[in-house]
Design a protein around this motif. Structure first.
Motif, PDB file in Angstrom:
ATOM      1  N   PRO A   1       0.847  -1.200   0.000  1.00 35.31           N
ATOM      2  CA  PRO A   1       0.000   0.000   0.000  1.00 35.31           C
ATOM      3  C   PRO A   1       0.877   1.242   0.000  1.00 35.31           C
ATOM      4  CG  PRO A   1       0.037  -0.998   2.183  1.00 35.31           C
ATOM      5  CD  PRO A   1       0.800  -1.924   1.282  1.00 35.31           C
ATOM      6  N   SER A   2       0.387   2.312  -0.603  1.00 29.31           N
ATOM      7  CA  SER A   2       1.204   3.525  -0.735  1.00 29.31           C
ATOM      8  C   SER A   2       1.589   4.096   0.621  1.00 29.31           C
ATOM      9  CB  SER A   2       0.468   4.569  -1.573  1.00 29.31           C
ATOM     10  OG  SER A   2      -0.821   4.817  -1.060  1.00 29.31           O
TER      11      SER A   2
ATOM     12  N   GLN B   1      16.887  -7.892  -7.112  1.00 31.65           N
ATOM     13  CA  GLN B   1      16.165  -6.713  -7.573  1.00 31.65           C
ATOM     14  C   GLN B   1      14.738  -6.748  -7.021  1.00 31.65           C
ATOM     15  OE1 GLN B   1      14.641  -6.526 -11.694  1.00 31.65           O
ATOM     16  NE2 GLN B   1      15.760  -4.603 -11.884  1.00 31.65           N
ATOM     17  N   LEU B   2      14.285  -5.623  -6.473  1.00 29.03           N
ATOM     18  CA  LEU B   2      12.928  -5.513  -5.962  1.00 29.03           C
ATOM     19  C   LEU B   2      12.042  -4.822  -7.000  1.00 29.03           C
ATOM     20  CD1 LEU B   2      13.772  -4.423  -2.331  1.00 29.03           C
ATOM     21  CD2 LEU B   2      12.619  -6.551  -2.972  1.00 29.03           C
ATOM     22  N   GLU B   3      10.858  -5.366  -7.214  1.00 33.82           N
ATOM     23  CA  GLU B   3       9.885  -4.762  -8.122  1.00 33.82           C
ATOM     24  C   GLU B   3       8.585  -4.591  -7.345  1.00 33.82           C
ATOM     25  OE1 GLU B   3       7.727  -5.493 -12.472  1.00 33.82           O
ATOM     26  OE2 GLU B   3       9.401  -6.773 -11.835  1.00 33.82           O
ATOM     27  N   PHE B   4       8.119  -3.339  -7.230  1.00 32.85           N
ATOM     28  CA  PHE B   4       6.959  -3.041  -6.403  1.00 32.85           C
ATOM     29  C   PHE B   4       5.730  -2.713  -7.250  1.00 32.85           C
ATOM     30  CE2 PHE B   4      10.431  -2.040  -3.415  1.00 32.85           C
ATOM     31  CZ  PHE B   4      10.027  -2.843  -2.352  1.00 32.85           C
ATOM     32  N   PHE B   5       4.579  -3.152  -6.769  1.00 29.97           N
ATOM     33  CA  PHE B   5       3.278  -2.828  -7.338  1.00 29.97           C
ATOM     34  C   PHE B   5       2.445  -2.178  -6.239  1.00 29.97           C
ATOM     35  CE2 PHE B   5       5.007  -6.348  -9.634  1.00 29.97           C
ATOM     36  CZ  PHE B   5       4.582  -6.228 -10.946  1.00 29.97           C
ATOM     37  N   GLU B   6       1.486  -1.349  -6.641  1.00 29.53           N
ATOM     38  CA  GLU B   6       0.583  -0.791  -5.641  1.00 29.53           C
ATOM     39  C   GLU B   6      -0.454  -1.844  -5.275  1.00 29.53           C
ATOM     40  OE1 GLU B   6      -1.560   3.397  -4.507  1.00 29.53           O
ATOM     41  OE2 GLU B   6      -0.721   3.109  -6.505  1.00 29.53           O
ATOM     42  N   SER B   7      -0.757  -1.915  -3.999  1.00 30.30           N
ATOM     43  CA  SER B   7      -1.599  -2.997  -3.482  1.00 30.30           C
ATOM     44  C   SER B   7      -3.071  -2.619  -3.518  1.00 30.30           C
ATOM     45  CB  SER B   7      -1.182  -3.323  -2.039  1.00 30.30           C
ATOM     46  OG  SER B   7      -1.993  -4.336  -1.508  1.00 30.30           O
TER      47      SER B   7
ATOM     48  N   LEU C   1       4.627 -11.682  -3.150  1.00 29.80           N
ATOM     49  CA  LEU C   1       4.039 -11.302  -1.869  1.00 29.80           C
ATOM     50  C   LEU C   1       3.121 -10.110  -2.069  1.00 29.80           C
ATOM     51  CD1 LEU C   1       7.340 -11.166   0.252  1.00 29.80           C
ATOM     52  CD2 LEU C   1       5.731 -13.079   0.197  1.00 29.80           C
ATOM     53  N   SER C   2       2.121  -9.989  -1.209  1.00 29.69           N
ATOM     54  CA  SER C   2       1.270  -8.805  -1.227  1.00 29.69           C
ATOM     55  C   SER C   2       1.025  -8.357   0.207  1.00 29.69           C
ATOM     56  CB  SER C   2      -0.065  -9.100  -1.915  1.00 29.69           C
ATOM     57  OG  SER C   2      -0.920  -7.970  -1.852  1.00 29.69           O
TER      58      SER C   2
ATOM     59  N   SER D   1      -5.031   3.950  -8.811  1.00 33.45           N
ATOM     60  CA  SER D   1      -3.781   4.646  -8.511  1.00 33.45           C
ATOM     61  C   SER D   1      -4.037   5.607  -7.372  1.00 33.45           C
ATOM     62  CB  SER D   1      -3.275   5.407  -9.740  1.00 33.45           C
ATOM     63  OG  SER D   1      -2.272   6.349  -9.383  1.00 33.45           O
ATOM     64  N   SER D   2      -3.314   5.450  -6.280  1.00 30.10           N
ATOM     65  CA  SER D   2      -3.520   6.360  -5.154  1.00 30.10           C
ATOM     66  C   SER D   2      -3.049   7.767  -5.504  1.00 30.10           C
ATOM     67  CB  SER D   2      -2.789   5.845  -3.911  1.00 30.10           C
ATOM     68  OG  SER D   2      -1.401   5.765  -4.147  1.00 30.10           O
ATOM     69  N   ALA D   3      -2.011   7.885  -6.355  1.00 26.03           N
ATOM     70  CA  ALA D   3      -1.523   9.208  -6.745  1.00 26.03           C
ATOM     71  C   ALA D   3      -2.603   9.977  -7.507  1.00 26.03           C
ATOM     72  CB  ALA D   3      -0.262   9.085  -7.597  1.00 26.03           C
ATOM     73  N   VAL D   4      -3.283   9.292  -8.433  1.00 31.12           N
ATOM     74  CA  VAL D   4      -4.370   9.927  -9.182  1.00 31.12           C
ATOM     75  C   VAL D   4      -5.507  10.311  -8.241  1.00 31.12           C
ATOM     76  CG1 VAL D   4      -6.162   9.532 -10.915  1.00 31.12           C
ATOM     77  CG2 VAL D   4      -3.815   8.816 -11.372  1.00 31.12           C
ATOM     78  N   ALA D   5      -5.902   9.378  -7.364  1.00 30.49           N
ATOM     79  CA  ALA D   5      -7.002   9.648  -6.435  1.00 30.49           C
ATOM     80  C   ALA D   5      -6.674  10.832  -5.523  1.00 30.49           C
ATOM     81  CB  ALA D   5      -7.303   8.402  -5.617  1.00 30.49           C
ATOM     82  N   ASN D   6      -5.463  10.842  -4.966  1.00 34.20           N
ATOM     83  CA  ASN D   6      -5.100  11.909  -4.036  1.00 34.20           C
ATOM     84  C   ASN D   6      -5.074  13.271  -4.722  1.00 34.20           C
ATOM     85  OD1 ASN D   6      -4.815   9.877  -2.179  1.00 34.20           O
ATOM     86  ND2 ASN D   6      -2.585   9.790  -2.329  1.00 34.20           N
ATOM     87  N   SER D   7      -4.616  13.276  -5.962  1.00 34.20           N
ATOM     88  CA  SER D   7      -4.603  14.535  -6.710  1.00 34.20           C
ATOM     89  C   SER D   7      -6.015  15.050  -6.943  1.00 34.20           C
ATOM     90  CB  SER D   7      -3.887  14.324  -8.051  1.00 34.20           C
ATOM     91  OG  SER D   7      -3.899  15.502  -8.824  1.00 34.20           O
ATOM     92  N   LEU D   8      -6.932  14.147  -7.262  1.00 29.83           N
ATOM     93  CA  LEU D   8      -8.322  14.553  -7.497  1.00 29.83           C
ATOM     94  C   LEU D   8      -8.991  15.045  -6.213  1.00 29.83           C
ATOM     95  CD1 LEU D   8      -9.463  11.718  -9.935  1.00 29.83           C
ATOM     96  CD2 LEU D   8      -9.135  14.139 -10.478  1.00 29.83           C
ATOM     97  N   ILE D   9      -8.690  14.372  -5.109  1.00 31.42           N
ATOM     98  CA  ILE D   9      -9.275  14.806  -3.832  1.00 31.42           C
ATOM     99  C   ILE D   9      -8.822  16.228  -3.499  1.00 31.42           C
ATOM    100  CG2 ILE D   9      -9.387  14.350  -1.352  1.00 31.42           C
ATOM    101  CD1 ILE D   9      -8.762  11.363  -2.140  1.00 31.42           C
TER     102      ILE D   9
END
Length: 325
Positions: free
Chosen positions: A98-99, A121-127, A143-144, A223-231
């Protein structure tokens, strides 16, 4: 069932045609066709349907495709493990987080992990549960970390980390900022990470009741970044875990509405496949996560104290990473 048959099925699903599947593999179109035909004969059902627009998978084909993807991913992981012994080739660990964890404890987790696994190498995804669950099933994710799946799917292990509540969040100065109940938000529009319609169990029962009664307009963002920007820039409201709400109130000038309705807590877990051996990097990452949480829980650092005021730590003294997945 043979690996080349699974590979042919996956190639067709990904490309939409025999010809494109052949281009994406080292097989000829005839070999792709033969592999799928033999697979259909073995399982006794039709797996693909040829149409003028291309090839689609039947329901049985979709079910077998999930197993095919997981099998291929498991073999790839096993190959990576073995090649690492031979050549010390860099391995990759894929983790969804989670972000808000990325903005708090993740840096320390990574630092500890890299000390022990410098070549990985670490590869991250948003949860987001709707996106991470299929990736865990097919082996795309190792893992999640995120909201627990309820009821817990039988094929997964879940290690509880935190429990956290939810807040209703808006931009500072929002015309509804002083509302004290969900019913006062009847005309509001929302940006959420998922559609709450049909949520299982009692999770966010109050919000579900509000949705049923008021039928608010809900938009979905993965996308939390998109959501937070809209809020921050519109009159959209959102539900946020308290760790994220606290961070954004301080960082982006948002506000938390004084809603008195009981919004249910969510359990945050590390989720991974049951019965599948965890790789050394996966075990190390889980161990690093547990260690950082335990060390941080009683820290005198102001940021960590603020973070642990927004969550309840669910780790027990006996909680350790199991020997097998």
């Amino acid at each position: 069932m043979k690996l080349h048959q699974f590979r042919a099925l996956v190639a067709i699903a990904d490309s939409g045609s025999i010809r494109n599947a052949a281009r994406n593999t080292d097989y000829s179109p005839a070999a792709i066709t033969k592999a799928v035909r033999e697979l259909e004969e073995e399982v006794g059902v039709t797996l693909i349907v040829r149409e003028t627009t291309g090839i689609t998978l039947t329901q049985a084909g979709q079910v077998l495709l999930e197993h095919a993807r997981f099998t291929m991913a498991a073999i790839a992981r096993a190959r990576d493990e073995m090649e690492a012994f031979v050549s010390q080739r860099k391995r990759t660990l894929k983790v969804a987080v989670p972000s808000w964890l990325g903005m708090t404890l993740l840096g320390e987790i990574i630092a500890r992990f890299q000390t022990l696994m410098p070549e990985t190498q670490l590869e991250f995804f948003e949860s987001f549960p709707s996106l991470t669950l299929p990736k865990l099933r097919d082996g795309t994710l190792d893992l999640s970390i995120g909201r627990s799946y309820s009821p817990a799917p039988a094929e997964f292990n879940q290690l509880s980390l935190f429990s956290t509540g939810y807040a209703v969040v808006a931009r500072a100065g929002h015309p509804l900022a002083s509302c004290r109940s969900l019913q006062e938000l009847a005309g509001a529009s929302w940006i959420l990470s998922r559609n709450y319609k049909g949520e299982d169990g009692a999770f966010q029962a109050a919000f579900q009741e509000y949705c049923d009664r008021c039928a608010p307009r809900i938009h979905i963002s993965h996308s939390s970044a998109v959501a937070n920007s809209l809020i921050a820039r519109t009159d959209l409201l959102s539900l946020m875990p308290w760790p994220m709400a606290e961070l954004l109130v301080a960082k982006d000038g948002l506000c938390v509405l004084p809603i008195r309705d009981a919004l249910a807590d969510a359990e945050i877990t590390i989720t991974y496949r049951r019965g599948v051996p965890l790789s050394a990097p996966a075990k190390c990452f889980i161990e690093a996560t547990i260690a950082v949480i335990r060390e941080s829980e009683h820290s005198t650092d102001a940021d960590k104290r603020r973070f642990f005021h927004t969550v309840e730590c669910l780790l027990k003294d006996k909680d350790n990473i199991p020997a097998e997945g």
